[in-house]
Design a protein around this motif. Structure first.
Motif, PDB file in Angstrom:
ATOM      1  N   PRO A  60     -37.905  29.248 -14.894  1.00 44.26           N
ATOM      2  CA  PRO A  60     -36.521  29.363 -13.683  1.00 44.26           C
ATOM      3  C   PRO A  60     -36.264  27.958 -13.134  1.00 44.26           C
ATOM      4  CG  PRO A  60     -37.947  31.445 -13.737  1.00 44.26           C
ATOM      5  CD  PRO A  60     -38.865  30.287 -14.731  1.00 44.26           C
ATOM      6  N   PRO A  61     -35.135  27.804 -13.116  1.00 45.79           N
ATOM      7  CA  PRO A  61     -34.810  26.138 -12.625  1.00 45.79           C
ATOM      8  C   PRO A  61     -34.662  26.469 -11.274  1.00 45.79           C
ATOM      9  CG  PRO A  61     -32.770  27.249 -13.741  1.00 45.79           C
ATOM     10  CD  PRO A  61     -34.039  28.108 -13.801  1.00 45.79           C
ATOM     11  N   VAL A  64     -28.957  24.403 -10.008  1.00 45.14           N
ATOM     12  CA  VAL A  64     -27.708  24.418 -11.243  1.00 45.14           C
ATOM     13  C   VAL A  64     -27.817  23.072 -12.055  1.00 45.14           C
ATOM     14  CG1 VAL A  64     -25.564  24.521 -11.636  1.00 45.14           C
ATOM     15  CG2 VAL A  64     -26.261  25.795  -9.936  1.00 45.14           C
ATOM     16  N   SER A  67     -30.994  23.191 -14.133  1.00 44.96           N
ATOM     17  CA  SER A  67     -30.779  24.381 -15.038  1.00 44.96           C
ATOM     18  C   SER A  67     -30.007  23.604 -16.350  1.00 44.96           C
ATOM     19  CB  SER A  67     -30.014  25.577 -14.569  1.00 44.96           C
ATOM     20  OG  SER A  67     -29.735  26.536 -15.828  1.00 44.96           O
ATOM     21  N   CYS A  68     -29.009  23.131 -16.122  1.00 42.51           N
ATOM     22  CA  CYS A  68     -28.118  22.277 -16.865  1.00 42.51           C
ATOM     23  C   CYS A  68     -28.949  21.277 -17.588  1.00 42.51           C
ATOM     24  CB  CYS A  68     -26.801  21.694 -16.339  1.00 42.51           C
ATOM     25  SG  CYS A  68     -25.809  22.928 -15.494  1.00 42.51           S
ATOM     26  N   SER A  70     -32.471  21.199 -18.137  1.00 45.95           N
ATOM     27  CA  SER A  70     -33.328  21.790 -18.889  1.00 45.95           C
ATOM     28  C   SER A  70     -32.762  22.538 -20.378  1.00 45.95           C
ATOM     29  CB  SER A  70     -34.084  22.904 -18.418  1.00 45.95           C
ATOM     30  OG  SER A  70     -33.005  23.809 -17.707  1.00 45.95           O
TER      31      SER A  70
END
Length: 205
Positions: A60-61, A64, A67-68, A70
């Motif tokens: 879980p990042p 945001v 997350s993008c 990864s």
């Protein structure tokens, strides 16, 4: 001998025409495979399935942007694995994370050990010579394709062509997965989308 050459002057003046090299069947198969690489439906489905599995195992990042980053790194790693190390750009992606960490450690070590003197601050940076326009464009292209900064132009063009085709397949696969997640086929999670890949036989173009 002299009389025959005089009687037939065209025999020596017009050499026989050069024979064209025939393309062997195995060479035709290789050329066809290179032209269709990354464009077949089977390759796109295999890549999409591996991409879904890789995304399901991401941590879980924290944000945001993380997350993008990864997701992009996972997509690139799966793409490089799909190339099976046959290209320079795929090998550069697979070893890029380790090389980046080593480079960061080396930079920190150099900054810590390099003494700062008054003379070093006064030194002016060396003036770089301007390259011809074609060489500048080749250098820019080499910087865009992973691991291809110092390649010759023929090898660089070959790597760039393969890399662009792979990226096009990546975009199609990720667009297809986005449609599944957004409700194009009932929505759901990544794991459910992985199960639907076998039932879908076409990607958005």
């Amino acid at each position: 001998m002299a009389l025959s050459s005089i009687a037939n002057p065209d025999a020596n003046s017009n050499p026989s025409p050069k024979k064209r090299r025939k393309i062997r069947p195995e060479n035709q198969v290789q050329i066809h495979a290179e032209e269709t690489r990354w464009k077949t439906e089977a390759e796109q489905q295999i890549y999409s399935s591996k991409l879904v599995n890789a995304l399901c195992h991401l941590r879980p990042p924290d944000s945001v942007s993380a997350s993008c980053r990864s997701v992009r790194e996972a997509a690139d790693r799966v793409l490089a694995n799909s190339a099976k190390g046959r290209t320079r750009w795929s090998r550069a992606i697979l070893t890029g994370s380790l090389s980046l960490r080593l480079a960061q450690v080396n930079r920190k070590h150099k900054r810590a050990t390099k003494p700062m003197t008054g003379n070093s601050r006064l030194k002016k940076p060396a003036v770089k010579k301007k390259l011809p326009p074609l060489q500048r464009k080749v250098r820019v292209l080499g910087g865009l394709v992973p691991g291809c900064r110092n390649l010759s132009m023929p090898n660089l063009l070959e790597e760039a062509t393969d890399y662009i085709a792979a990226l096009e397949m990546q975009v199609k696969a990720m667009t297809f997965l986005t449609g599944l997640l957004n409700g194009g086929s009932g929505g759901g999670t990544l794991a459910e989308s992985s199960g639907r890949l076998g039932s879908h036989h076409s990607f958005t173009s």
